[in-house]
Scaffold this active site. Sequence first.
Site, PDB file in Angstrom:
ATOM      1  N   ARG A  93      -3.510  -0.646   5.263  1.00  5.92           N
ATOM      2  CA  ARG A  93      -3.830  -1.404   4.498  1.00  5.92           C
ATOM      3  C   ARG A  93      -3.156  -2.894   4.387  1.00  5.92           C
ATOM      4  O   ARG A  93      -3.722  -4.088   4.633  1.00  5.92           O
ATOM      5  CB  ARG A  93      -4.417  -1.063   3.134  1.00  5.92           C
ATOM      6  CG  ARG A  93      -5.607   0.069   3.057  1.00  5.92           C
ATOM      7  CD  ARG A  93      -5.758   0.590   1.724  1.00  5.92           C
ATOM      8  NE  ARG A  93      -4.647   1.478   1.284  1.00  5.92           N
ATOM      9  CZ  ARG A  93      -4.189   2.014   0.272  1.00  5.92           C
ATOM     10  NH1 ARG A  93      -5.049   1.932  -0.700  1.00  5.92           N
ATOM     11  NH2 ARG A  93      -3.190   2.917   0.061  1.00  5.92           N
ATOM     12  N   CYS A  97       0.857  -1.024   0.079  1.00  4.44           N
ATOM     13  CA  CYS A  97       0.126  -0.065  -0.050  1.00  4.44           C
ATOM     14  C   CYS A  97       0.910   1.219  -0.116  1.00  4.44           C
ATOM     15  O   CYS A  97       1.945   1.147  -0.421  1.00  4.44           O
ATOM     16  CB  CYS A  97      -1.113   0.126   0.993  1.00  4.44           C
ATOM     17  SG  CYS A  97      -0.444   0.084   2.794  1.00  4.44           S
ATOM     18  N   ASP A 151      -8.312   3.753   1.064  1.00  3.80           N
ATOM     19  CA  ASP A 151      -7.251   4.090   2.235  1.00  3.80           C
ATOM     20  C   ASP A 151      -7.863   4.571   3.434  1.00  3.80           C
ATOM     21  O   ASP A 151      -8.781   5.741   3.024  1.00  3.80           O
ATOM     22  CB  ASP A 151      -6.389   5.195   1.648  1.00  3.80           C
ATOM     23  CG  ASP A 151      -5.327   5.311   2.615  1.00  3.80           C
ATOM     24  OD1 ASP A 151      -5.336   4.899   3.702  1.00  3.80           O
ATOM     25  OD2 ASP A 151      -4.026   5.815   2.202  1.00  3.80           O
TER      26      ASP A 151
END
Length: 159
Positions: free
Chosen positions: A15, A9, A128
């Site tokens: 994440r 990420c 996100d």
Amino acid sequence: MPRRVALVCLGNICRSPMADVVLEHQLAEAGVDDVEVSSSGTGDWHVGQPMDERAAATLTAAGYDASRHRARTFTADWFDEQDLILVMDSSNQADVLALAASDDHRTKVRMYRSFDPEADSPDAEVPDPWYGGPEGFDEVLAMVERTTREIVRHLADTA
């Protein structure tokens, strides 16, 4: 020789570490013991830091161990160390592919949600949650858990 899966990420504090923890957990539950999991970010500003407190709290509340994570940065040498590189969004994908030196490297890169049975496209992104509230982390965890079940099936079937 173990197979290696990397999750990527932006900062490696939300994440991808959530997906890392869930994937390791589900692989162990499924008895798939020939896969090593790692995660990284395309940015370097969080290197060495633990997982975002909200991400860790979400995982802990769901019964996962979020304590071991330390952020790292994806670099070109990861291509030679990994068999599958799963990116969380198109920006991460572009950043990772920009470091690829060959077609072999590029073929290792897939969008994480390309395994998600509820994704409307193989290019679907994991949002996100950094800028939102706790509900964003809950949403990401639900997405990660269902997607990870399919990744584990894929890895078990290709053993």
